[in-house]
Enzyme design. Structure first.
Site, PDB file in Angstrom:
ATOM      1  N   LYS A  25       0.833  -1.205   0.000  1.00  0.00           N
ATOM      2  CA  LYS A  25       0.000   0.000   0.000  1.00  0.00           C
ATOM      3  C   LYS A  25       0.865   1.253   0.000  1.00  0.00           C
ATOM      4  O   LYS A  25       0.627   2.200  -0.764  1.00  0.00           O
ATOM      5  CB  LYS A  25      -0.934  -0.002   1.216  1.00  0.00           C
ATOM      6  CG  LYS A  25      -2.033  -1.048   1.163  1.00  0.00           C
ATOM      7  CD  LYS A  25      -2.809  -1.057   2.470  1.00  0.00           C
ATOM      8  CE  LYS A  25      -3.863  -2.158   2.493  1.00  0.00           C
ATOM      9  NZ  LYS A  25      -4.587  -2.205   3.784  1.00  0.00           N
ATOM     10  N   ALA A  66      -0.608   0.612   6.151  1.00  0.00           N
ATOM     11  CA  ALA A  66      -1.013  -0.193   7.307  1.00  0.00           C
ATOM     12  C   ALA A  66      -1.978  -1.280   6.867  1.00  0.00           C
ATOM     13  O   ALA A  66      -2.738  -1.109   5.917  1.00  0.00           O
ATOM     14  CB  ALA A  66      -1.669   0.693   8.371  1.00  0.00           C
ATOM     15  N   ASP A  67      -1.928  -2.397   7.572  1.00  0.00           N
ATOM     16  CA  ASP A  67      -2.871  -3.474   7.290  1.00  0.00           C
ATOM     17  C   ASP A  67      -3.071  -4.304   8.552  1.00  0.00           C
ATOM     18  O   ASP A  67      -2.226  -4.304   9.456  1.00  0.00           O
ATOM     19  CB  ASP A  67      -2.374  -4.371   6.160  1.00  0.00           C
ATOM     20  CG  ASP A  67      -3.490  -5.284   5.650  1.00  0.00           C
ATOM     21  OD1 ASP A  67      -4.378  -4.776   4.940  1.00  0.00           O
ATOM     22  OD2 ASP A  67      -3.487  -6.479   5.989  1.00  0.00           O
ATOM     23  N   GLN A  68      -4.193  -4.994   8.593  1.00  0.00           N
ATOM     24  CA  GLN A  68      -4.500  -5.855   9.730  1.00  0.00           C
ATOM     25  C   GLN A  68      -5.123  -7.153   9.231  1.00  0.00           C
ATOM     26  O   GLN A  68      -5.981  -7.136   8.348  1.00  0.00           O
ATOM     27  CB  GLN A  68      -5.468  -5.147  10.680  1.00  0.00           C
ATOM     28  CG  GLN A  68      -5.761  -5.923  11.961  1.00  0.00           C
ATOM     29  CD  GLN A  68      -6.727  -5.164  12.856  1.00  0.00           C
ATOM     30  OE1 GLN A  68      -7.889  -4.997  12.513  1.00  0.00           O
ATOM     31  NE2 GLN A  68      -6.233  -4.690  13.989  1.00  0.00           N
TER      32      GLN A  68
END
Length: 202
Positions: free
Chosen positions: A62, A78-80
């Protein structure tokens, strides 16, 4: 006085309201420019199966995607991911899928893996991944239905069908881990890095 010492605002490669609020509350000026990447495609092409590694790869991709359009700017991706044992979950596409996810998570402990990556000029300069462990209480069908009725769109805008900063907190028996990790942005490691780079006043 502003806490931010950078010549330009941070770029957040996300449209997540929770992440935007975390940065805003920490006094970090930012521009939100969502990354238009095919998350499923990136995940499949990577061959990664570890939830932590998947989150880290997506966060980096990203940031890289947005960095290409903004030379010289510091871009935060950011990622989760949510994992129940070996199984990973994505955001539920609709109410029926949110119901199914909550049924599966009910009475069990799952993990939230949150990753960030800072990129400048197409190069990753900092990355961090952290984990939180969430124990969902045993939910009845009536409770799931009542929660979904009240939660509305929040149930399909977050992985697992809940936002713990809102009504989702009612679904849990126990929460173990950093609050910011649960919200999808390991903020303290990020601030530590920015401080090391002399981008923060204190």
């Amino acid at each position: 006085m502003t806490i931010w010492l950078g010549s330009q605002p941070l770029v957040l490669a996300s449209q997540s309201y929770a992440r935007q609020m975390l940065l805003q509350n920490a006094g970090i000026p930012f521009e939100a420019i969502p990354a238009a990447i095919d998350e499923r495609g990136v995940q499949q092409a990577s061959g990664l199966t570890s939830p932590a590694e998947i989150a880290a790869r997506l966060a980096e991709e990203k940031a890289l995607a947005v960095s290409q359009r903004l030379p010289g700017r510091l871009v935060l991706g950011a990622d989760q991911t949510l994992a129940l044992g070996e199984r990973t979950f994505n955001k539920p596409a609709d109410r029926a899928k949110a119901t199914a996810q909550l049924r599966t998570l009910s009475g069990r402990r799952h993990e939230l893996h949150s990753a960030i990556a800072l990129v400048r000029n197409g190069k990753t300069v900092f990355a961090e991944t952290s984990v939180a462990r969430m124990t969902m209480r045993q939910l009845t069908e009536a409770e799931i239905e009542a929660y979904l009725n009240e939660a509305g769109d929040a149930a399909t805008s977050s992985v697992g069908g809940y936002q713990v900063e809102g009504l989702g907190v009612h679904l849990f028996d126990g929460i173990h881990g950093d609050h910011f990790t649960i919200l999808g942005l390991p903020l303290v490691p990020l601030l530590n890095y920015l401080r090391q780079q002399r981008l923060l006043a204190f």
